[in-house]
Scaffold this motif. Sequence first.
Motif, short mmCIF file in Angstrom:
data_model
loop_
_atom_site.label_atom_id
_atom_site.label_comp_id
_atom_site.label_asym_id
_atom_site.label_seq_id
_atom_site.Cartn_x
_atom_site.Cartn_y
_atom_site.Cartn_z
N GLY A 1 0.82 -1.21 0.00
CA GLY A 1 0.00 0.00 0.00
C GLY A 1 0.85 1.26 0.00
N SER A 2 0.39 2.27 -0.72
CA SER A 2 1.15 3.52 -0.82
C SER A 2 1.27 4.20 0.54
N ASP A 3 0.31 3.98 1.44
CA ASP A 3 0.39 4.60 2.76
C ASP A 3 1.55 4.02 3.58
N VAL A 4 1.88 2.76 3.35
CA VAL A 4 2.98 2.12 4.07
C VAL A 4 4.32 2.67 3.58
N ILE A 5 4.45 2.89 2.31
CA ILE A 5 5.73 3.24 1.70
C ILE A 5 5.93 4.76 1.60
N ARG A 6 4.87 5.53 1.80
CA ARG A 6 4.90 6.98 1.57
C ARG A 6 6.10 7.67 2.20
N GLY A 7 6.43 7.35 3.43
CA GLY A 7 7.52 8.00 4.12
C GLY A 7 8.90 7.58 3.63
N LEU B 1 14.07 5.56 -13.35
CA LEU B 1 13.95 5.35 -11.90
C LEU B 1 12.65 4.62 -11.57
N SER B 2 11.57 5.02 -12.22
CA SER B 2 10.28 4.36 -12.01
C SER B 2 10.37 2.88 -12.36
N ARG B 3 11.00 2.58 -13.47
CA ARG B 3 11.17 1.19 -13.91
C ARG B 3 12.06 0.42 -12.92
N ALA B 4 13.12 1.06 -12.44
CA ALA B 4 14.02 0.41 -11.48
C ALA B 4 13.29 0.07 -10.18
N ILE B 5 12.43 0.97 -9.73
CA ILE B 5 11.64 0.72 -8.51
C ILE B 5 10.73 -0.48 -8.70
N ARG B 6 10.04 -0.50 -9.83
CA ARG B 6 9.12 -1.61 -10.12
C ARG B 6 9.89 -2.93 -10.20
N GLU B 7 11.03 -2.93 -10.88
CA GLU B 7 11.81 -4.16 -11.03
C GLU B 7 12.44 -4.60 -9.71
N LYS B 8 13.05 -3.68 -8.99
CA LYS B 8 13.72 -4.03 -7.73
C LYS B 8 12.71 -4.54 -6.69
N SER B 9 11.48 -4.03 -6.75
CA SER B 9 10.45 -4.48 -5.79
C SER B 9 9.76 -5.76 -6.27
N GLY B 10 10.16 -6.25 -7.42
CA GLY B 10 9.52 -7.46 -7.95
C GLY B 10 8.07 -7.21 -8.30
N GLY B 11 7.75 -5.95 -8.62
CA GLY B 11 6.38 -5.59 -8.97
C GLY B 11 5.50 -5.31 -7.76
N ALA B 12 6.05 -5.40 -6.56
CA ALA B 12 5.26 -5.18 -5.34
C ALA B 12 4.98 -3.70 -5.10
N TYR B 13 5.75 -2.82 -5.73
CA TYR B 13 5.53 -1.38 -5.55
C TYR B 13 5.84 -0.65 -6.84
N GLU B 14 4.91 0.23 -7.21
CA GLU B 14 5.10 1.11 -8.35
C GLU B 14 4.87 2.53 -7.88
N MET B 15 5.87 3.38 -8.06
CA MET B 15 5.74 4.77 -7.65
C MET B 15 5.00 5.54 -8.75
N LYS B 16 3.90 6.17 -8.37
CA LYS B 16 3.12 6.94 -9.34
C LYS B 16 3.94 8.13 -9.82
N GLU B 17 3.66 8.53 -11.06
CA GLU B 17 4.41 9.64 -11.67
C GLU B 17 4.31 10.91 -10.83
#
Length: 114
Positions: free
Chosen positions: A3-9, A29-45
Amino acid sequence: MIGSDVIRGYCDTILLCLLAQGDSYGYELSRAIREKSGGAYEMKETTLYSAFARLEKRGFIASYQGQESCGRPRTYYTITAPGREYLREKQEEWQETKALIDRFVSDLEEEQHS
């Protein structure tokens, strides 16, 4: 998905960790976040570019225009010396936070197994 609320900080910390590995631009950077998290987190633009603005205003990152061979130039971001120091502080804070939460979670796990 986390959840975005968990990761927000931790958005700033995530971006600084990636930029500490080398300069980059938003989409990469957005792609790196998605890949490094294994798809568990995607940072919105919007979250990504708000973080860039906040970090740049605080002097933790700097931006520059890249020299692209085709298409429009990309804005690259680089971590600054104050950004590296802030990242070290956030890494220490994360270790303390993780240890604290682990204490509560392990207590609950022990209680559930009793």
